[in-house]
Design a protein around this motif. Structure first.
Motif, PDB file in Angstrom:
ATOM      1  N   LEU A  25      35.070  36.241  32.354  1.00 19.45           N
ATOM      2  CA  LEU A  25      36.073  37.300  32.509  1.00 19.45           C
ATOM      3  C   LEU A  25      37.471  36.696  32.511  1.00 19.45           C
ATOM      4  O   LEU A  25      37.715  35.660  33.143  1.00 19.45           O
ATOM      5  CB  LEU A  25      35.813  38.050  33.818  1.00 19.45           C
ATOM      6  CG  LEU A  25      36.519  39.393  34.033  1.00 19.45           C
ATOM      7  CD1 LEU A  25      36.006  40.420  33.029  1.00 19.45           C
ATOM      8  CD2 LEU A  25      36.299  39.887  35.463  1.00 19.45           C
ATOM      9  N   ASN A  26      38.418  37.360  31.828  1.00 20.94           N
ATOM     10  CA  ASN A  26      39.784  36.840  31.802  1.00 20.94           C
ATOM     11  C   ASN A  26      40.532  37.240  33.067  1.00 20.94           C
ATOM     12  O   ASN A  26      40.047  38.037  33.880  1.00 20.94           O
ATOM     13  CB  ASN A  26      40.531  37.309  30.543  1.00 20.94           C
ATOM     14  CG  ASN A  26      40.608  38.833  30.463  1.00 20.94           C
ATOM     15  OD1 ASN A  26      40.619  39.538  31.465  1.00 20.94           O
ATOM     16  ND2 ASN A  26      40.660  39.348  29.234  1.00 20.94           N
ATOM     17  N   ARG A  62      41.822  43.262  38.066  1.00 19.54           N
ATOM     18  CA  ARG A  62      41.329  44.631  38.216  1.00 19.54           C
ATOM     19  C   ARG A  62      40.214  44.728  39.254  1.00 19.54           C
ATOM     20  O   ARG A  62      40.119  45.705  40.008  1.00 19.54           O
ATOM     21  CB  ARG A  62      40.812  45.148  36.865  1.00 19.54           C
ATOM     22  CG  ARG A  62      40.314  46.583  36.891  1.00 19.54           C
ATOM     23  CD  ARG A  62      39.758  47.008  35.537  1.00 19.54           C
ATOM     24  NE  ARG A  62      38.513  46.337  35.208  1.00 19.54           N
ATOM     25  CZ  ARG A  62      37.312  46.759  35.631  1.00 19.54           C
ATOM     26  NH1 ARG A  62      37.213  47.831  36.411  1.00 19.54           N
ATOM     27  NH2 ARG A  62      36.221  46.109  35.275  1.00 19.54           N
ATOM     28  N   LEU A  63      39.371  43.676  39.329  1.00 25.67           N
ATOM     29  CA  LEU A  63      38.187  43.740  40.179  1.00 25.67           C
ATOM     30  C   LEU A  63      38.434  43.278  41.612  1.00 25.67           C
ATOM     31  O   LEU A  63      37.908  43.867  42.555  1.00 25.67           O
ATOM     32  CB  LEU A  63      37.062  42.885  39.569  1.00 25.67           C
ATOM     33  CG  LEU A  63      36.431  43.388  38.277  1.00 25.67           C
ATOM     34  CD1 LEU A  63      35.382  42.409  37.784  1.00 25.67           C
ATOM     35  CD2 LEU A  63      35.790  44.757  38.495  1.00 25.67           C
ATOM     36  N   THR A 116      29.539  45.050  34.471  1.00 28.57           N
ATOM     37  CA  THR A 116      30.586  44.155  33.990  1.00 28.57           C
ATOM     38  C   THR A 116      30.093  42.726  34.121  1.00 28.57           C
ATOM     39  O   THR A 116      29.661  42.305  35.202  1.00 28.57           O
ATOM     40  CB  THR A 116      31.885  44.319  34.818  1.00 28.57           C
ATOM     41  OG1 THR A 116      32.348  45.666  34.706  1.00 28.57           O
ATOM     42  CG2 THR A 116      32.958  43.361  34.331  1.00 28.57           C
ATOM     43  N   ARG A 129      43.117  39.041  33.607  1.00 27.40           N
ATOM     44  CA  ARG A 129      43.433  40.474  33.732  1.00 27.40           C
ATOM     45  C   ARG A 129      42.240  41.239  34.292  1.00 27.40           C
ATOM     46  O   ARG A 129      42.396  42.113  35.150  1.00 27.40           O
ATOM     47  CB  ARG A 129      43.834  41.030  32.360  1.00 27.40           C
ATOM     48  CG  ARG A 129      44.194  42.504  32.390  1.00 27.40           C
ATOM     49  CD  ARG A 129      44.594  42.982  30.997  1.00 27.40           C
ATOM     50  NE  ARG A 129      44.916  44.409  31.008  1.00 27.40           N
ATOM     51  CZ  ARG A 129      45.220  45.094  29.920  1.00 27.40           C
ATOM     52  NH1 ARG A 129      45.274  44.485  28.737  1.00 27.40           N
ATOM     53  NH2 ARG A 129      45.496  46.381  30.003  1.00 27.40           N
ATOM     54  N   GLY A 130      41.049  40.874  33.814  1.00 24.60           N
ATOM     55  CA  GLY A 130      39.846  41.514  34.328  1.00 24.60           C
ATOM     56  C   GLY A 130      39.621  41.224  35.799  1.00 24.60           C
ATOM     57  O   GLY A 130      39.232  42.117  36.565  1.00 24.60           O
ATOM     58  N   TRP A 131      39.878  39.985  36.191  1.00 24.30           N
ATOM     59  CA  TRP A 131      39.718  39.628  37.605  1.00 24.30           C
ATOM     60  C   TRP A 131      40.715  40.380  38.485  1.00 24.30           C
ATOM     61  O   TRP A 131      40.372  40.806  39.587  1.00 24.30           O
ATOM     62  CB  TRP A 131      39.872  38.120  37.793  1.00 24.30           C
ATOM     63  CG  TRP A 131      38.657  37.324  37.451  1.00 24.30           C
ATOM     64  CD1 TRP A 131      38.532  36.359  36.509  1.00 24.30           C
ATOM     65  CD2 TRP A 131      37.365  37.439  38.063  1.00 24.30           C
ATOM     66  NE1 TRP A 131      37.261  35.863  36.471  1.00 24.30           N
ATOM     67  CE2 TRP A 131      36.517  36.502  37.428  1.00 24.30           C
ATOM     68  CE3 TRP A 131      36.840  38.247  39.079  1.00 24.30           C
ATOM     69  CZ2 TRP A 131      35.180  36.354  37.781  1.00 24.30           C
ATOM     70  CZ3 TRP A 131      35.507  38.102  39.428  1.00 24.30           C
ATOM     71  CH2 TRP A 131      34.684  37.162  38.786  1.00 24.30           C
ATOM     72  N   SER A 185      32.386  52.176  36.354  1.00 19.23           N
ATOM     73  CA  SER A 185      32.459  51.610  35.003  1.00 19.23           C
ATOM     74  C   SER A 185      31.154  51.026  34.492  1.00 19.23           C
ATOM     75  O   SER A 185      31.104  50.515  33.368  1.00 19.23           O
ATOM     76  CB  SER A 185      33.542  50.518  34.969  1.00 19.23           C
ATOM     77  OG  SER A 185      34.755  51.012  35.471  1.00 19.23           O
TER      78      SER A 185
END
Length: 544
Positions: A85-86, A92-93, A80, A88-90, A77
Motif C-alpha cells: 500500500l502506498n 486513509r486507513l 484492502t 496515501r492509502g496508509w 470498502s
C-alpha cells in the motif's frame, strides 16, 4: 462465519543490516475476527511486534514485507490489500480503520503537547476543522475511557497524569475515529495489576460496544488467557501454535507453548516454597522501624509523605517482598534501605550498620547493593560488560588487574553468561542478559543484602523464570538476603518468604507469604490478589 476482519497469510518480513538481510518473520498466518480478541504471544525477538507494525505500515526504515498477504476487510470498502500500500492509502486507513495503542505511554505521548492535542491529532489529520466539535469529541472520548474531570485533564500535560491515566489517553486517541481494528502492543506490561485490570476491562467494554476487533500483542500468557478468543504463539519469527484460547491453554501441541505455560507465574502450579532455616533468637539482618519519608514540594506547600510509619524485619538468608501499586511507597522504602534516601523519621538497620545515621554510604555499598528495574538505563553504554563488572572492584581498590579479570569471569559464570559476553556492550545484549549483568555487578562486591527494584517486571515470562531461578540458586549458594520490590503478586508468591503490602505509603499488611496469600486480612490485599491475571486458565481446567 463471516469473512475475517484481518487475514494474514504467509507473511514474511526482512530487515536490512550491515551483515546482510535478516528474516524476522517467516510464513505467519492467522485471522482476527470483528468483535473478538486475537492475542499474539511470545518472547522478545519472536516477531510479534514486527507483525503488528506490518499490519499498520510502520515497519522500521530498514524493514520491508518480503512476501505474503495482509487483507483488511473494511465495512465500507470491502477488502484492502495492505502489503504494498502506498503512503496515501496508509493515511486513509490509519486512525480511521486501524488504531494503535503503543506499549509505553511515557514515550508515546508528546511531553510538550496537551492531552487534548494528543487525543485530537487523528481527528485533525482526517479533516476535522471545527474547534468546538474537536474539543467536544476529546471530552467525550476521555469520559468514555473513564478519566475523571476530563475538562481539566484535557488541558494537562502527560507528566501530570499517572501511568494508568496516560494509558487510557492512548486508548482514547486510538478510538477517536472508531476504527474497525485496534492493535494493542503490550498496552499493560508496565502497569500495576489493579490498573492493568481496569485498562483491560475498558478494552473489553469498548470492543463489546463497537464490534472492534483487537490484535493484542503480549508476552504475558496469563493476560492472553483471560482476555482473548484466540491465541497465536510465536517464536523466532514463526507461528508455533494457534487456535481458540481454551484449546491452546488446555491442550498445547507445541513444546514451546508448554514451556511458556510452565514459566508463566500466574498459570504455573504453585509449588510451596521451602522456608529457609532461621536460627531461633538470631537478630534479623534488616530491621525497619517507624520509617517515614517526606519529600519537599516547594515553598508554601505541604511535603509529600511517600512512606508513613513502615515497620518490618528480614531474617538473614530470606526474601522479603514489598508489594503495592505505583505510588505506594515501595521503591522509596527500598531506596532508603539501600542508603539512597535519608529518612525523615524512623530507623533502618542492616547488620550492625545504622543506615539512617550514615554520613557516607561508601563502606555500606560493599554490604548492600541495589538492582534497578531498567538494566539498560543503569549500564554505561560506552563500557564493555567486563569493564562494567570490574568498575566496583576498581572503586574499592580490590585486587590487581588479573584478580579483577578472574572475578569478572567468575561472576559472568555465576549468572549463567558466556565469557565472550564480557567483550560486548549493553546494546548488544538482550533484556534478560542485561538484567543478569546488573545482578552480577551487584554481587561482585559480595554483599549480604540485595535490594531488587522491579528487577523482573519488564522481562518475558521465560527469561523472568530463568532470573527467578537464578536468584533462588544464588541465595541458596551464597546465603544472600533479598528485599524484592514488585507489583506482580504472582512473582512474589514464587520467591518471597515474608511480605509487606503498602498502600499510599502505609503498610496495611505484613506476614509470611503463605499467610498473606491464603488468608489476606486487609481489603486492599484482597483487591490486589483478585486482580492477578490467569483466572480464565483455571476456569478452562488447564494445568501448567
Amino acid at each position: 462465519m463471516s469473512a475475517p476482519l484481518l487475514s494474514i497469510r504467509d507473511l514474511a518480513v526482512q530487515y536490512r543490516t550491515g551483515h546482510g538481510p535478516v528474516d524476522a518473520v517467516r510464513g505467519v498466518s492467522f485471522d482476527v475476527q470483528a468483535g473478538q480478541v486475537t492475542a499474539l504471544v511470545g518472547e522478545s525477538g519472536s516477531g510479534k511486534t514486527t507483525v503488528a507494525q506490518s499490519v499498520i505500515g510502520l515497519l522500521a526504515s530498514n524493514g520491508h514485507v518480503a512476501g505474503g498477504s495482509i487483507l483488511l476487510n473494511e465495512r465500507a470498502s470491502g477488502e484492502t490489500e495492505l502489503v504494498g500500500l502506498n503512503e496515501r492509502g496508509w493515511r486513509r486507513l490509519r486512525g480511521r480503520c486501524i488504531g494503535l495503542i503503543p506499549q509505553d505511554p511515557g514515550n508515546s505521548l508528546n511531553p510538550v503537547a496537551t492531552i487534548e492535542a494528543s487525543v485530537s491529532e487523528a481527528l485533525r489529520i482526517h479533516g476535522w476543522r471545527d474547534r468546538r466539535k474537536i474539543h467536544q469529541r476529546v471530552i467525550d472520548l476521555l469520559e468514555r475511557v473513564d478519566i475523571d474531570d476530563p475538562e481539566t485533564r484535557a488541558r494537562q500535560y502527560p507528566h501530570e497524569l499517572s501511568g494508568g491515566m496516560r494509558q487510557r489517553v492512548l486508548i482514547a486517541a486510538a478510538l477517536a475515529l472508531e476504527p474497525e481494528l485496534i492493535i494493542a502492543d503490550e498496552p499493560t506490561s508496565a502497569l500495576d495489576v489493579t490498573v492493568q485490570r481496569t485498562v483491560l476491562d475498558l478494552l473489553d467494554r469498548l470492543r463489546a460496544e463497537t464490534g472492534t476487533g483487537i490484535l493484542f500483542i503480549t508476552h504475558d500468557l496469563a493476560v492472553a488467557a483471560d482476555r482473548s478468543d484466540d491465541i497465536v504463539v510465536m517464536r523466532g519469527g514463526e507461528v508455533q501454535e494457534e487456535g481458540p484460547s481454551a484449546t491452546v491453554l488446555t491442550a498445547p501441541q507445541s513444546p514451546y507453548t508448554r514451556t511458556l505455560l510452565a514459566d508463566a507465574p500466574s498459570l504455573a502450579q504453585i509449588v510451596e516454597r521451602t522456608p529457609p532455616v532461621v536460627e531461633t533468637g538470631a537478630r534479623p539482618l534488616v530491621e525497619v522501624t517507624g520509617l517515614r519519608q517526606e519529600f519537599s514540594r516547594g515553598a508554601g506547600r505541604e511535603p509529600l509523605v511517600a512512606v508513613d510509619d513502615v515497620t518490618f524485619a528480614v531474617p538473614r538468608g530470606t526474601t522479603h517482598a514489598l508489594v503495592g501499586e505505583s505510588g505506594s511507597g515501595k521503591t522509596t522504602t527500598g531506596r532508603s534501605i539501600a542508603g539512597f534516601n535519608r529518612p525523615t523519621a524512623g530507623t533502618i538497620r542492616v547488620g550492625d550498620v545504622d543506615v539512617t545515621a550514615l554520613r557516607s554510604p561508601r563502606g555500606f555499598r560493599r554490604t548492600t547493593q541495589l538492582v534497578y528495574q531498567n538494566p539498560y538505563g543503569s549500564l554505561d553504554p560506552r563500557q564493555t560488560i567486563a569493564d562494567i563488572l570490574a568498575e566496583p572492584l576498581q572503586n574499592y581498590r580490590i585486587g590487581d588487574r588479573g584478580d579483577r579479570a578472574e572475578r569478572v569471569a567468575h561472576h559472568l559464570e555465576l549468572v549463567s553468561l558466556a565469557p565472550e559476553i564480557g567483550r560486548r556492550r549493553p546494546r548488544e545484549l538482550s533484556g534478560g542478559q542485561r538484567q543478569r549483568v546488573a545482578i552480577a555487578r551487584a554481587l561482585i562486591l559480595e554483599p549480604e543484602l540485595v535490594v531488587l527494584d522491579e528487577a523482573v517486571s519488564a522481562l518475558d515470562v521465560t527469561v523472568q523464570a530463568q532470573i527467578l531461578r537464578l536468584l533462588a540458586r544464588l541465595q541458596s549458594e551464597l546465603g544472600l538476603t533479598y528485599v524484592f520490590i514488585s507489583h506482580d503478586l504472582a512473582v512474589i508468591r514464587q520467591i518471597a518468604d515474608t511480605v509487606s503490602v503498602l498502600q499510599r505509603g502505609r503498610q496495611v499488611e505484613f506476614g509470611s507469604a503463605r499467610q498473606v496469600f491464603d488468608d489476606p486480612q486487609h481489603a486492599y490485599t484482597r483487591q490486589l490478589l483478585a486482580a492477578i491475571p490467569g483466572t480464565a486458565f483455571t476456569s478452562f481446567g488447564g494445568h501448567a
